[in-house]
Design a protein around this motif. Structure first.
Motif, PDB file in Angstrom:
ATOM      1  N   TYR A  48       0.595  -1.521  -0.081  1.00  0.00           N
ATOM      2  CA  TYR A  48      -0.413   0.498  -0.157  1.00  0.00           C
ATOM      3  C   TYR A  48       1.108   1.461  -0.043  1.00  0.00           C
ATOM      4  CZ  TYR A  48      -3.596  -3.311   1.914  1.00  0.00           C
ATOM      5  OH  TYR A  48      -4.200  -4.586   1.668  1.00  0.00           O
ATOM      6  N   ASN A  51       1.125   7.926   2.626  1.00  0.00           N
ATOM      7  CA  ASN A  51      -0.287   8.660   2.632  1.00  0.00           C
ATOM      8  C   ASN A  51      -0.102  10.109   0.702  1.00  0.00           C
ATOM      9  OD1 ASN A  51      -1.883  10.755   3.195  1.00  0.00           O
ATOM     10  ND2 ASN A  51      -0.767  11.824   4.761  1.00  0.00           N
ATOM     11  N   GLY A 194      -6.530   7.335   3.469  1.00  0.00           N
ATOM     12  CA  GLY A 194      -7.096   6.019   2.750  1.00  0.00           C
ATOM     13  C   GLY A 194      -8.772   5.361   2.951  1.00  0.00           C
ATOM     14  N   PRO A 242      -6.643   3.490  -1.415  1.00  0.00           N
ATOM     15  CA  PRO A 242      -5.635   5.138  -0.889  1.00  0.00           C
ATOM     16  C   PRO A 242      -6.887   6.479  -1.143  1.00  0.00           C
ATOM     17  CG  PRO A 242      -4.424   3.984  -3.315  1.00  0.00           C
ATOM     18  CD  PRO A 242      -5.292   2.719  -2.563  1.00  0.00           C
TER      19      PRO A 242
END
Length: 411
Positions: A48, A51, A194, A242
């Protein structure tokens, strides 16, 4: 005597080739079921992104990622066990009992549904109904005891490949519905802005495949299993989406958007019809809901869009009837003031959140299309900016249907 090339020995020249069983029947002396694809295979965990809004004032710092590669707060399996330690296939049901249930369900299921309809009519016509109903609504869901023909073969054979053929399309539909809900704004907001959406399956849908097999199928769609939310009767799945990388939106201080564009004013309804819509909606809205409650809607926000087209609220009646820019501005400010008061009253009953130098507590509101139809999303954004509201970076802008706004914690 076998030479160095293996003549006369097992596997040498002239020996029959070794056949590989598709479900892991090993050669003599090898570990039993060593190549079973329905065991817990080692899959790579999805990665993942960090930010994408590191400079956003409402973004929270992303905590260090755990070793299992899942976002913080999403429990997975122990390190080195990508399958999450999920249980395998459950014990098979008795085949005779399955056949009897399959045959009798065509009799008791219609009777059960008829009984529920009669009970609903009695409750509606009764003046007073004493006592309280059951704590669970499981008795209302006859489908839980219904065996569809597609599952009958898997129940009878018990083979994992038959269960996979049945579970795969069911899981695909559940995942598609959850991802559509995410596109409509659903999902649990995370610290990195997310969102996480989830779904779960009951044991009756995957008994012969096991939770580990369901997780393996879900990983093909980019989902993962959640061990902490999985019990003996369900398996829970989730996916982390996200935040959008960019927000394609005009500046609140920019020039007004052109009418008819997504950010500009939208066409309003014929003014002489609005009084009739305002009065008749009291009748046709509940009737339409009762007649179509059983219809599966592909859009999770279907009712919001339907209401914006076929209903008119008392607050928006004057603004849409006159279609005056001043009336629309007053209506937008009134809705913003109402939502702000609601946030303050809700915050008054809770402890103040702890603020820090790197994190600013924020509040979020959701403006529907009916709030700014004649003024346009850009005008609503400009009015909201005067009070400190900005576009929420956790959601992709959808000005034609709604505006999601965020602002720092109110004093």
């Amino acid at each position: 005597m076998a030479d160095s090339q293996g003549y006369g020995a097992t596997g040498g020249h002239g020996a029959p080739p070794q056949r590989q069983h598709p479900y892991g029947q090993p050669p003599h002396g090898a570990p039993q079921y060593g190549r079973n694809p329905y065991a817990q295979p080692q899959y790579a965990q999805p990665q993942y992104s960090r930010n994408p809004y590191a400079q956003n004032p409402y973004a929270r710092p992303v905590p260090p990622q755990p070793a299992n590669g899942l976002p913080n707060g999403l429990p997975g399996g122990p390190q080195g066990s990508p399958a999450g330690g999920f249980p395998g296939p459950a014990p098979r049901r008795n085949r005779l009992a399955v056949l009897i249930q399959f045959l009798l369900q065509w009799i008791y299921a219609p009777l059960w549904i008829l009984g529920l309809v009669l009970l609903l009519v009695v409750l509606i016509l009764a003046d007073n109904v004493g006592g309280s109903g059951p704590s669970s609504d499981g008795w209302l869901k006859v489908n839980r005891s219904f065996i569809p023909p597609r599952r009958l073969r898997a129940e009878l054979t018990g083979r994992p490949e038959d269960w996979e053929r049945y579970v795969a399309p069911v899981l695909a539909r559940r995942i598609a519905a959850a991802e559509a809900a995410h596109a409509a704004g659903d999902g649990e907001l995370q610290a990195d802005l997310g969102r996480v959406v989830g779904t779960r399956l009951a044991l009756r849908l995957y008994r012969g495949l096991g939770a580990a097999g369901v997780v393996r199928l879900a990983e093909r769609h980019g989902w993962h299993g959640v061990a902490s939310g999985t019990d003996a009767g369900h398996v829970r799945l989730a996916r982390h989406f996200p935040a959008p990388a960019t927000l394609d939106a005009p500046s609140p201080q920019g020039p007004p958007a052109a009418p008819g564009t997504p950010w500009g004013p939208q066409p309003v309804r014929f003014a002489p019809l609005l009084p009739f819509v305002f009065l008749l909606q009291i009748v046709y809205v509940p009737v339409y809901g009762l007649l179509t409650f059983w219809v599966s809607r592909p859009e999770p926000d279907y009712w919001d869009r339907w209401g914006a087209r076929w209903t008119v609220g008392p607050r928006a009646f004057r603004a849409e009837f006159t279609n005056s820019p001043a009336a629309w501005d007053r209506h937008i400010r009134r809705i913003l003031e109402r939502d702000t008061k609601r946030i303050r009253s809700a915050a008054a009953g809770t402890a103040a959140p702890a603020a820090s130098a790197t994190r600013t507590p924020a509040h979020r509101i959701h403006l529907k299309r009916a709030t700014y139809r004649g003024a346009g999303a850009h005008r609503a954004l400009a009015i909201a900016a005067e009070q400190g509201w900005t576009l929420d970076p956790a959601y992709a802008p959808d000005p034609a249907n709604s505006l999601r706004l965020v602002r720092p914690d109110l004093p």
